[in-house]
Design an enzyme around this catalytic site. Structure first.
Site, mmCIF file in Angstrom:
data_model
loop_
_atom_site.group_PDB
_atom_site.id
_atom_site.type_symbol
_atom_site.label_atom_id
_atom_site.label_comp_id
_atom_site.label_asym_id
_atom_site.label_seq_id
_atom_site.Cartn_x
_atom_site.Cartn_y
_atom_site.Cartn_z
ATOM 1 N N ASN A 18 0.876 -1.163 0.000
ATOM 2 C CA ASN A 18 0.000 0.000 0.000
ATOM 3 C C ASN A 18 0.920 1.220 0.000
ATOM 4 O OD1 ASN A 18 -1.779 2.066 0.444
ATOM 5 N ND2 ASN A 18 -2.410 1.412 2.496
ATOM 6 N N TRP A 19 1.018 1.851 -1.145
ATOM 7 C CA TRP A 19 1.951 2.979 -1.280
ATOM 8 C C TRP A 19 1.443 4.236 -0.580
ATOM 9 C CZ3 TRP A 19 4.152 3.155 -7.012
ATOM 10 C CH2 TRP A 19 4.783 1.929 -7.288
ATOM 11 N N LYS A 20 0.174 4.230 -0.206
ATOM 12 C CA LYS A 20 -0.454 5.407 0.420
ATOM 13 C C LYS A 20 -0.224 6.642 -0.468
ATOM 14 C CE LYS A 20 -0.125 3.118 4.815
ATOM 15 N NZ LYS A 20 -0.033 3.198 6.274
ATOM 16 N N HIS A 32 -9.560 1.462 4.677
ATOM 17 C CA HIS A 32 -8.298 1.568 5.409
ATOM 18 C C HIS A 32 -8.512 2.486 6.613
ATOM 19 C CE1 HIS A 32 -4.154 2.510 6.434
ATOM 20 N NE2 HIS A 32 -3.815 1.419 5.770
ATOM 21 N N GLU A 44 -6.801 4.793 7.773
ATOM 22 C CA GLU A 44 -6.506 6.211 7.506
ATOM 23 C C GLU A 44 -7.705 6.881 6.830
ATOM 24 O OE1 GLU A 44 -2.817 5.448 5.503
ATOM 25 O OE2 GLU A 44 -1.925 4.893 7.419
ATOM 26 N N GLU A 55 -5.393 -4.839 10.357
ATOM 27 C CA GLU A 55 -4.338 -3.858 10.597
ATOM 28 C C GLU A 55 -4.595 -3.135 11.919
ATOM 29 O OE1 GLU A 55 -2.367 -2.601 6.687
ATOM 30 O OE2 GLU A 55 -4.120 -1.339 6.904
ATOM 31 N N GLY A 94 2.642 2.213 10.766
ATOM 32 C CA GLY A 94 3.606 3.295 10.630
ATOM 33 C C GLY A 94 4.358 3.615 11.906
ATOM 34 N N SER A 104 3.477 -2.270 10.176
ATOM 35 C CA SER A 104 4.934 -2.373 10.355
ATOM 36 C C SER A 104 5.509 -3.728 9.947
ATOM 37 C CB SER A 104 5.324 -2.037 11.803
ATOM 38 O OG SER A 104 4.964 -0.699 12.102
ATOM 39 N N GLY A 145 2.871 -1.199 4.230
ATOM 40 C CA GLY A 145 2.931 0.227 3.941
ATOM 41 C C GLY A 145 4.352 0.663 3.631
ATOM 42 N N GLY A 146 5.001 1.277 4.619
ATOM 43 C CA GLY A 146 6.332 1.854 4.439
ATOM 44 C C GLY A 146 7.333 0.971 3.703
HETATM 45 P P1 13P Z 1 3.067 0.328 7.627
HETATM 46 O O1 13P Z 1 3.536 -0.980 7.016
HETATM 47 O O2 13P Z 1 3.808 1.500 7.146
HETATM 48 O O3 13P Z 1 2.950 0.206 9.111
HETATM 49 O O4 13P Z 1 1.556 0.527 7.088
HETATM 50 C C1 13P Z 1 0.651 -0.488 7.186
HETATM 51 C C2 13P Z 1 -0.557 -0.137 6.408
HETATM 52 O O5 13P Z 1 -1.307 0.733 6.786
HETATM 53 C C3 13P Z 1 -0.794 -0.848 5.151
HETATM 54 O O6 13P Z 1 -2.063 -0.582 4.651
#
Ligand code: 13P
Length: 248
Positions: A9-11, A94, A96, A166, A172, A212, A233-234
């Site tokens: 997930n590149w956000k 998600h 967020e 999640e 994050g 994470s 994510g990251g």
């Molecule tokens: P991180 O891997 O950066 O913690 O993010 C997880 C996430 O929200 C994937 O959708």
């Protein structure tokens, strides 16, 4: 045996040119036959990323969509816009989006139904806050999110849905849930799926862990019986993503 699915997930990261560069650097190493690999990218990156991954087994996903087919919804993207481009997956609900964009279980449910109607594979997210975990209501809360999100969905359609667990406190933050903590909730999720759709369907549905995930913890998390891959994510923006895909 469920095939693992590892999605990045590149956000809100990577301009179209940066997206191309990232695809070029990752493409060869994440082109796996053993696991399903998906890049969930910002809308404006969909076209360049779809072009860049052509000829590989990498699939492309969006990070959101709207629950109507078309119309006066300024700024929104319809499912048909996605499918026509060749997008296969869409992240729905998600945390967020729930936190910053007023996404609710009700809109998640509407989006899920619309995505399925158009043949998109939804990755439906759920997960508790730190406060909820400390109060001891994690399982209860996640069960409710799953039930509300999947309301009115048939058993046949449910089979194709991917659930991403999640925990918000792990997103994050560098604070991963332990493999046992993640397994406990993913198992509870499979239990709800069984109550809703029966054991056969529940056994076929894939449940990802997200929060994470990195190249160091992926193998242990993905070895858990009810964890069928990750939503990353990251680390999906870094060369380490290749190691996560080759987690064994
Ligand atoms: P991180 O891997 O950066 O913690 O993010 C997880 C996430 O929200 C994937 O959708």
């Amino acid at each position: 045996m469920r095939k693992k699915i590892i999605a990045g997930n590149w956000k809100m990261n990577k301009t179209p040119n940066e997206a191309l560069a990232l695809c070029q650097s990752l493409k060869e190493q994440v082109n796996s036959q053993e696991v399903d690999v998906v890049f969930c990218v910002p809308f404006v990156d969909l076209y360049p990323v779809l072009e860049a991954v052509k000829g590989s087994s990498i699939a492309v996903g969006a990070q959101n969509m709207f629950y109507e087919d078309s119309g006066a919804f300024t700024g929104e993207i319809s499912p048909a816009m996605l499918t026509e481009m060749g997008v296969k997956y869409v992240i729905i609900g998600h945390s967020e989006r729930r936190q910053y964009f007023a996404e609710t279980d009700e809109t998640v449910n509407k989006k899920l139904k619309k995505a399925l109607e158009h043949g998109l594979i939804p990755i439906m997210c759920c997960g508790e806050t730190l406060e909820q975990r400390e109060q001891g209501i994690t399982i209860e809360f996640v069960r409710m999110q799953i039930k509300a999100g999947l309301q009115g969905i048939s058993k046949e359609k449910a089979e194709g849905i991917i659930i991403a667990y999640e925990p918000i406190w792990a997103i994050g933050t560098g604070k991963t849930a332990t493999a046992q903590q993640a397994q406990e909730v993913c198992q509870a999720i499979r239990q709800v799926l069984e109550e809703l759709f029966g054991a056969d369907t529940a056994q076929k549905m894939r449940i990802q862990y997200g929060g994470s995930v990195n190249e160091k913890n992926a193998a242990e998390l993905f070895a858990m019986p009810d964890i069928d891959g990750g939503l990353v994510g990251g680390a999906s923006l870094k060369p380490e993503f290749a190691q996560i895909v080759q987690y064994k």
